[in-house]
Design an enzyme around this catalytic site. Sequence first.
Site, PDB file in Angstrom:
ATOM      1  N   GLU A  59      12.178  63.992  19.331  1.00 31.19           N
ATOM      2  CA  GLU A  59      12.227  65.433  19.063  1.00 31.19           C
ATOM      3  C   GLU A  59      11.316  65.775  17.886  1.00 31.19           C
ATOM      4  OE1 GLU A  59      16.502  66.079  18.834  1.00 31.19           O
ATOM      5  OE2 GLU A  59      16.758  65.141  20.807  1.00 31.19           O
ATOM      6  N   HIS A 114      17.435  69.528  15.893  1.00 29.21           N
ATOM      7  CA  HIS A 114      17.076  68.764  17.099  1.00 29.21           C
ATOM      8  C   HIS A 114      16.151  69.595  17.972  1.00 29.21           C
ATOM      9  CE1 HIS A 114      20.359  65.593  16.997  1.00 29.21           C
ATOM     10  NE2 HIS A 114      20.746  66.417  16.046  1.00 29.21           N
ATOM     11  N   HIS A 134      16.989  62.118  16.452  1.00 26.15           N
ATOM     12  CA  HIS A 134      16.480  61.611  17.725  1.00 26.15           C
ATOM     13  C   HIS A 134      14.971  61.518  17.677  1.00 26.15           C
ATOM     14  CE1 HIS A 134      20.425  63.162  19.560  1.00 26.15           C
ATOM     15  NE2 HIS A 134      20.482  61.859  19.479  1.00 26.15           N
ATOM     16  N   ARG A 178      14.592  57.763  22.080  1.00 17.89           N
ATOM     17  CA  ARG A 178      15.582  58.655  21.481  1.00 17.89           C
ATOM     18  C   ARG A 178      16.374  58.003  20.342  1.00 17.89           C
ATOM     19  NH1 ARG A 178      19.430  62.802  22.769  1.00 17.89           N
ATOM     20  NH2 ARG A 178      21.606  62.167  22.538  1.00 17.89           N
ATOM     21  N   GLU A 235      18.952  73.428  18.160  1.00 16.92           N
ATOM     22  CA  GLU A 235      18.037  72.867  19.149  1.00 16.92           C
ATOM     23  C   GLU A 235      16.844  73.817  19.185  1.00 16.92           C
ATOM     24  OE1 GLU A 235      18.331  70.083  20.922  1.00 16.92           O
ATOM     25  OE2 GLU A 235      20.440  69.540  20.755  1.00 16.92           O
TER      26      GLU A 235
END
Lengths: 251, 213
Positions: A28, A153, A25, A83, A227
Site C-alpha cells: 500500500e 492503508h 501492509h 502484503r 483506506e
Amino acid sequence: TFTFSQISQPSNKPKKIIWVDCGIHAREWISPAFCQWFVKEILQNYKTDPKISRFLQNLDLYVLPVLNIDGYIYSWEKDRLWRKSRSPYENGTCHGADLNRNFNSSWGSVGVSFNCSSDVFCGSGPESEPETRAVAQFIRSKKSDILCYLTIHSYGQLILTPYGSTTKPPSNNEELMQVAKEAAAALTGKYGTSYKVGSTALILYSNSGSSRDWAHTIGIPLSYTFELRDTGTHGFVLPANQIQPTCEETM
Amino acid sequence: RAMELPPSHFPAARAAAVAVGYLRYLRGGPGRGLQLRELRRARRQDIDDVGHKYYLELELEDVLDKDRTVSCTAEVLYPLGSQTSAPDVQVTVQGELRSTEEADQEFYNRIRSLQKELVAENIPDSHGNVPPELEPIHLLAWVASGYVIWQNSTENTNFHLAQVKHVQQVKRSDEDLQFDYVVLLHEMVSQEVLPWEVTVLWHPRRGARVSRS
C-alpha cells in the site's frame, strides 16, 4: 526497536498525543507516501498556517512512516504486491505475518488464517511479530495521553471505525461516527473524492487482531483506519500523479 | 419481498463488483473501460431453493470519457451452493455508450501491422504508469479480468484487477487478434493476489471473446 517522528511545540503544559502510522501492509505504497507528506506539510507550514500552529499548541504528533519496513523493502525489490512482514516461519520455507491481524484484539477469532502461506496469517500468537510488539509496547506506555490513533492503508476510500470482529458498536460509536463523517466531508471538499464511513465489520469484512481495534480496546477513544485512493481502478498501483492530490485531500 | 440494503455495506458492494466485471466483459474493449462511479441503490431478495438475488442501481463512467456518467441497472443472482457455478447477471445500460469505432479500427490496424508479436509485462508498472500505446491492451485486460471475476465470484468474494502480469500476442491466420494474458486478481476478503491465465480474441466488429487458457 523502531523510529518514529515526534512533532511537538515546546511548552510547559503536558499535551495529548495523536498517533499516525503508515505502511502496515507493504504493497500500500500511497500510505508511507502520505506519512512523509504529512510531516513535510506540518514542518513547512507550522509558522504560517494558523490551523497547524493552533493544533500544535495543544497536541503532539507522533508519526511512524513505515511500520512494516521489511515488507515494504521487499515490495520495492522483489514482489510489488507483497502484503505481510518478512519473518521466517516453518524453517524459512514460508515468510511473513499480516501485522494487521497480529494485535491483541480478539486475536485469531475471525478473518484470519493460521497457515503461514496465507496473506491473512495472524502469526503464532497475539503480538508474536517484533513489529507489532514494538509498537504495542510503546503505545501502551503512552496510552493515557493518546487521544487519537490513526492507521493509514489503501485502497478503498474509506474511514473505518471499530470493530472488525463484531458488528456490535463500540461504546462511543456516535462520537466516532460524527468525527469520521466530518473528516470525510472535509476530504471530499478538496477534490471531490468520495469516502465512505463505517465499521470494518459492516463495510468490508470480518477481521480480528487489527491495530485499530486494539487501540480502541486499550482505551484510546478515537481510533480509525483510513483506506486511501482509489476504489479499485488502480488499487495498490496508484499512479504517481495521484500522490500529491491524495495527500493534500487527506491532510 | 426484496430487502433494501445500505449501498456502502459489503454485501451490496460485492454484488456491484460482479456486475461491473460482467459489464466490462460485455461492453468493454480496447477503446472503452467502464468503472463504477457510485452504487446508488441495492436490494436483496432471498429466493427459496434458488439463491440470493441482488437488484442494483449503478452509476458508471468510461475512463476515456470521464465527463459523462452512464446509469445502469443490474440483477445479480448468486445460485445456492454457488461454489461451482457463476452468478447469473442481467444488466441494462441506460442511454448510449460513446462509440469506439474509430479507435478500435486504429488499434486493430496497428497490431495487425506489427512485425513481431506484441509482448508486455507489469501493466500498470509498480508506480501506476501505463505507456499510452499499451492503454488499449490494458483495457482489453479489463475485459478479460471482468469475465474471470464474473465467473468466479460468490457472496464471500470481492475481486479487483491488481495488475496485468504478462501479455503475449498470438498471431492468427483468421481475422481475430489474440492476446494471452496473465492477470493478477486481488480478492479483498482473503487479501490474496492470484494469477489467472486467460485468452482474449478480439475483432472490431465481432468484439471480444474470452476463454480460460
